[in-house]
Design a protein around this motif. Structure first.
Motif, PDB file in Angstrom:
ATOM      1  N   PRO A  20     -17.523  10.435  54.894  1.00  0.00           N
ATOM      2  CA  PRO A  20     -16.998  11.404  53.922  1.00  0.00           C
ATOM      3  C   PRO A  20     -15.492  11.317  53.702  1.00  0.00           C
ATOM      4  O   PRO A  20     -15.015  11.484  52.577  1.00  0.00           O
ATOM      5  N   ILE A  21     -14.741  11.031  54.748  1.00  0.00           N
ATOM      6  CA  ILE A  21     -13.283  10.956  54.619  1.00  0.00           C
ATOM      7  C   ILE A  21     -12.907   9.786  53.707  1.00  0.00           C
ATOM      8  O   ILE A  21     -12.128   9.948  52.763  1.00  0.00           O
ATOM      9  N   GLY A  22     -13.484   8.631  53.960  1.00  0.00           N
ATOM     10  CA  GLY A  22     -13.222   7.462  53.122  1.00  0.00           C
ATOM     11  C   GLY A  22     -13.704   7.665  51.691  1.00  0.00           C
ATOM     12  O   GLY A  22     -13.054   7.235  50.735  1.00  0.00           O
ATOM     13  N   TYR A  23     -14.837   8.326  51.553  1.00  0.00           N
ATOM     14  CA  TYR A  23     -15.402   8.583  50.229  1.00  0.00           C
ATOM     15  C   TYR A  23     -14.437   9.418  49.387  1.00  0.00           C
ATOM     16  O   TYR A  23     -14.123   9.061  48.249  1.00  0.00           O
ATOM     17  N   ILE A  24     -13.955  10.512  49.941  1.00  0.00           N
ATOM     18  CA  ILE A  24     -13.019  11.383  49.210  1.00  0.00           C
ATOM     19  C   ILE A  24     -11.702  10.653  48.961  1.00  0.00           C
ATOM     20  O   ILE A  24     -11.134  10.761  47.867  1.00  0.00           O
ATOM     21  N   ASP A  25     -11.217   9.900  49.934  1.00  0.00           N
ATOM     22  CA  ASP A  25      -9.976   9.132  49.732  1.00  0.00           C
ATOM     23  C   ASP A  25     -10.115   8.180  48.544  1.00  0.00           C
ATOM     24  O   ASP A  25      -9.204   8.085  47.718  1.00  0.00           O
ATOM     25  N   ARG A  26     -11.248   7.484  48.451  1.00  0.00           N
ATOM     26  CA  ARG A  26     -11.465   6.550  47.332  1.00  0.00           C
ATOM     27  C   ARG A  26     -11.493   7.287  45.994  1.00  0.00           C
ATOM     28  O   ARG A  26     -10.909   6.835  45.009  1.00  0.00           O
ATOM     29  N   LEU A  28     -10.099  10.216  45.267  1.00  0.00           N
ATOM     30  CA  LEU A  28      -8.766  10.725  44.950  1.00  0.00           C
ATOM     31  C   LEU A  28      -7.823   9.605  44.535  1.00  0.00           C
ATOM     32  O   LEU A  28      -6.969   9.803  43.662  1.00  0.00           O
ATOM     33  N   ASN A  29      -7.965   8.427  45.126  1.00  0.00           N
ATOM     34  CA  ASN A  29      -7.150   7.284  44.702  1.00  0.00           C
ATOM     35  C   ASN A  29      -7.424   6.942  43.242  1.00  0.00           C
ATOM     36  O   ASN A  29      -6.498   6.621  42.485  1.00  0.00           O
ATOM     37  N   LYS A  30      -8.685   7.016  42.833  1.00  0.00           N
ATOM     38  CA  LYS A  30      -9.026   6.765  41.429  1.00  0.00           C
ATOM     39  C   LYS A  30      -8.411   7.830  40.522  1.00  0.00           C
ATOM     40  O   LYS A  30      -7.894   7.515  39.458  1.00  0.00           O
ATOM     41  N   ILE A  31      -8.487   9.094  40.953  1.00  0.00           N
ATOM     42  CA  ILE A  31      -7.861  10.170  40.169  1.00  0.00           C
ATOM     43  C   ILE A  31      -6.364   9.925  40.044  1.00  0.00           C
ATOM     44  O   ILE A  31      -5.788  10.062  38.963  1.00  0.00           O
ATOM     45  N   PHE A  38      -1.023  14.424  38.938  1.00  0.00           N
ATOM     46  CA  PHE A  38      -0.284  14.597  40.185  1.00  0.00           C
ATOM     47  C   PHE A  38       0.802  13.540  40.329  1.00  0.00           C
ATOM     48  O   PHE A  38       1.255  13.244  41.426  1.00  0.00           O
ATOM     49  N   LYS A  39       1.239  13.004  39.214  1.00  0.00           N
ATOM     50  CA  LYS A  39       2.177  11.888  39.187  1.00  0.00           C
ATOM     51  C   LYS A  39       3.493  12.194  39.905  1.00  0.00           C
ATOM     52  O   LYS A  39       4.001  11.370  40.654  1.00  0.00           O
ATOM     53  N   ASN A  40       4.037  13.374  39.691  1.00  0.00           N
ATOM     54  CA  ASN A  40       5.367  13.699  40.209  1.00  0.00           C
ATOM     55  C   ASN A  40       5.349  14.537  41.481  1.00  0.00           C
ATOM     56  O   ASN A  40       6.400  14.974  41.942  1.00  0.00           O
ATOM     57  N   ASN A  41       4.177  14.784  42.034  1.00  0.00           N
ATOM     58  CA  ASN A  41       4.078  15.657  43.201  1.00  0.00           C
ATOM     59  C   ASN A  41       3.165  15.036  44.260  1.00  0.00           C
ATOM     60  O   ASN A  41       2.295  14.244  43.956  1.00  0.00           O
ATOM     61  N   ASN A  42       3.396  15.449  45.483  1.00  0.00           N
ATOM     62  CA  ASN A  42       2.478  15.135  46.571  1.00  0.00           C
ATOM     63  C   ASN A  42       1.704  16.411  46.860  1.00  0.00           C
ATOM     64  O   ASN A  42       2.227  17.336  47.476  1.00  0.00           O
ATOM     65  N   CYS A  43       0.481  16.470  46.355  1.00  0.00           N
ATOM     66  CA  CYS A  43      -0.361  17.646  46.534  1.00  0.00           C
ATOM     67  C   CYS A  43      -1.408  17.351  47.591  1.00  0.00           C
ATOM     68  O   CYS A  43      -1.896  16.225  47.708  1.00  0.00           O
ATOM     69  N   ASN A 147     -14.394  17.595  33.700  1.00  0.00           N
ATOM     70  CA  ASN A 147     -14.934  16.371  33.093  1.00  0.00           C
ATOM     71  C   ASN A 147     -13.928  15.229  33.143  1.00  0.00           C
ATOM     72  O   ASN A 147     -14.292  14.080  33.416  1.00  0.00           O
ATOM     73  N   LYS A 148     -12.661  15.554  32.905  1.00  0.00           N
ATOM     74  CA  LYS A 148     -11.601  14.537  32.969  1.00  0.00           C
ATOM     75  C   LYS A 148     -11.501  13.980  34.391  1.00  0.00           C
ATOM     76  O   LYS A 148     -11.429  12.757  34.586  1.00  0.00           O
ATOM     77  N   LEU A 149     -11.481  14.865  35.374  1.00  0.00           N
ATOM     78  CA  LEU A 149     -11.388  14.415  36.768  1.00  0.00           C
ATOM     79  C   LEU A 149     -12.627  13.640  37.184  1.00  0.00           C
ATOM     80  O   LEU A 149     -12.522  12.590  37.831  1.00  0.00           O
ATOM     81  N   LEU A 150     -13.787  14.128  36.816  1.00  0.00           N
ATOM     82  CA  LEU A 150     -15.037  13.452  37.164  1.00  0.00           C
ATOM     83  C   LEU A 150     -15.090  12.055  36.541  1.00  0.00           C
ATOM     84  O   LEU A 150     -15.455  11.082  37.220  1.00  0.00           O
TER      85      LEU A 150
END
Length: 154
Positions: A20-26, A28-31, A38-43, A147-150
């Protein structure tokens, strides 16, 4: 850039998503690569993968509802304050999302488990970003973001 701390409270999650950790990381990397949100921030946010019992306890404690649910979202900021912080701050903690495996398993009868899971955690992320769905207008705005995020996770 957005990142998540993934915690696994119910080990049965690993039957459905091996890592699950790797899955979410992948995801979020795509997002991060495909959107400018989130271009200008570390959220950062926390994602707790739980089961019925854990979710029910948290729902009682924080929402005073003696029942289980599919997801709980606890935004750290209201939308207006978050928008101001996104302009000024580099590091922002968005809040917590708790997802109930039992409810995802029910949802997956209509679709693939991963698709159901992606829809629900992205819904929670939209809540952390200050979106609500109390009115039809709010629902429409929130749905467009989801929808945009998905789409960006594919």
């Amino acid at each position: 850039m957005i990142k998540a701390d993934v915690l696994i409270a119910n080990k049965s999650w690993k039957k459905y998503i091996r890592n699950p950790i790797g899955y979410i990381d992948r995801k979020l990397n795509k997002i991060n690569k495909k959107t400018n949100l989130f271009k200008n921030n570390n959220c950062n946010f926390t994602l707790l993968l739980a089961g019925d019992a854990e979710v029910k306890k948290l729902n009682i404690k924080f929402r005073k509802k003696n029942k289980t649910t599919d997801i709980l979202s606890f935004p750290f900021y209201e939308k207006n304050l978050l928008n101001k912080l996104l302009m000024k701050e580099n590091k922002i903690y968005l809040g917590d999302i708790i997802i109930n495996l039992a409810k995802i398993k029910i949802m997956k009868k209509a679709e693939n488990f991963n698709v159901a899971f992606d829809k629900i955690w992205i819904h929670g992320l939209a809540h952390l970003l200050g979106h609500r769905h109390k009115s039809n207008i709010d629902f429409s705005i929130m749905k467009k973001l989801e929808n945009k995020l998905l789409k960006s996770t594919r």
